[in-house]
Design an enzyme around this catalytic site. Structure first.
Site, PDB file in Angstrom:
ATOM      1  N   HIS A 100      36.807  42.921  30.641  1.00  0.00           N
ATOM      2  CA  HIS A 100      38.112  42.482  29.741  1.00  0.00           C
ATOM      3  C   HIS A 100      39.138  42.183  31.000  1.00  0.00           C
ATOM      4  O   HIS A 100      38.965  42.752  31.972  1.00  0.00           O
ATOM      5  CB  HIS A 100      38.640  43.661  28.985  1.00  0.00           C
ATOM      6  CG  HIS A 100      38.897  44.946  29.618  1.00  0.00           C
ATOM      7  ND1 HIS A 100      37.646  45.841  30.075  1.00  0.00           N
ATOM      8  CD2 HIS A 100      39.891  45.588  30.132  1.00  0.00           C
ATOM      9  CE1 HIS A 100      38.135  46.874  30.442  1.00  0.00           C
ATOM     10  NE2 HIS A 100      39.460  46.843  30.699  1.00  0.00           N
ATOM     11  N   HIS A 102      43.024  41.936  32.135  1.00  0.00           N
ATOM     12  CA  HIS A 102      44.460  42.535  31.959  1.00  0.00           C
ATOM     13  C   HIS A 102      45.576  41.227  32.156  1.00  0.00           C
ATOM     14  O   HIS A 102      45.439  40.796  33.171  1.00  0.00           O
ATOM     15  CB  HIS A 102      44.586  43.715  32.849  1.00  0.00           C
ATOM     16  CG  HIS A 102      44.088  44.867  32.632  1.00  0.00           C
ATOM     17  ND1 HIS A 102      44.360  46.139  31.905  1.00  0.00           N
ATOM     18  CD2 HIS A 102      42.706  45.228  32.989  1.00  0.00           C
ATOM     19  CE1 HIS A 102      43.311  46.759  31.772  1.00  0.00           C
ATOM     20  NE2 HIS A 102      42.316  46.540  32.582  1.00  0.00           N
TER      21      HIS A 102
END
Length: 115
Positions: A100, A102
């Site tokens: 993922h 940020h």
């Protein structure tokens, strides 16, 4: 077989979260412990890749889509300027092993490291 990640569980509706954007291959949520005025997570829907390195090697087109979606989120939720962080490995602060990104934005300075 390992337990589904928190992101898979969010995507499947087992854990509540506000999905702020979604494409066929990815979704975006707000970080529950924001490190910047804008702190969003851009997450591939597939749990196949644990780190950004695995994603880059296995599906560079999906990585490009994640980066493009991050840019779109920065334009929609901030002024378009942003920091993009992928924590890779436990010694780099990765706690969820479902790749993922940020997206950090909002008056950051060079000394702030964010996520």
């Amino acid at each position: 077989m390992s337990e589904p990640s928190v992101f898979t569980r969010i995507l499947e509706g087992e854990i509540p979260a506000e999905i702020v954007a979604e494409t066929p291959n990815a979704f975006v949520i707000r970080d529950i412990a924001p490190q910047a005025p804008v702190h969003l997570l851009v997450i591939p829907k597939t749990a196949q890749y644990r780190t950004v390195v695995e994603l880059a090697e296995g599906d560079p087109a999906l990585l490009a889509e994640i980066v493009a979606l991050a840019g779109r989120m920065a334009r929609e939720h901030a002024d378009g300027d942003f920091r993009l962080v992928f924590n890779t490995g436990p010694n780099a602060g990765q706690t969820v092993f479902h790749v993922h990104a940020h997206v950090l934005a909002g008056n950051l300075d060079e000394k702030s490291t964010g996520a």
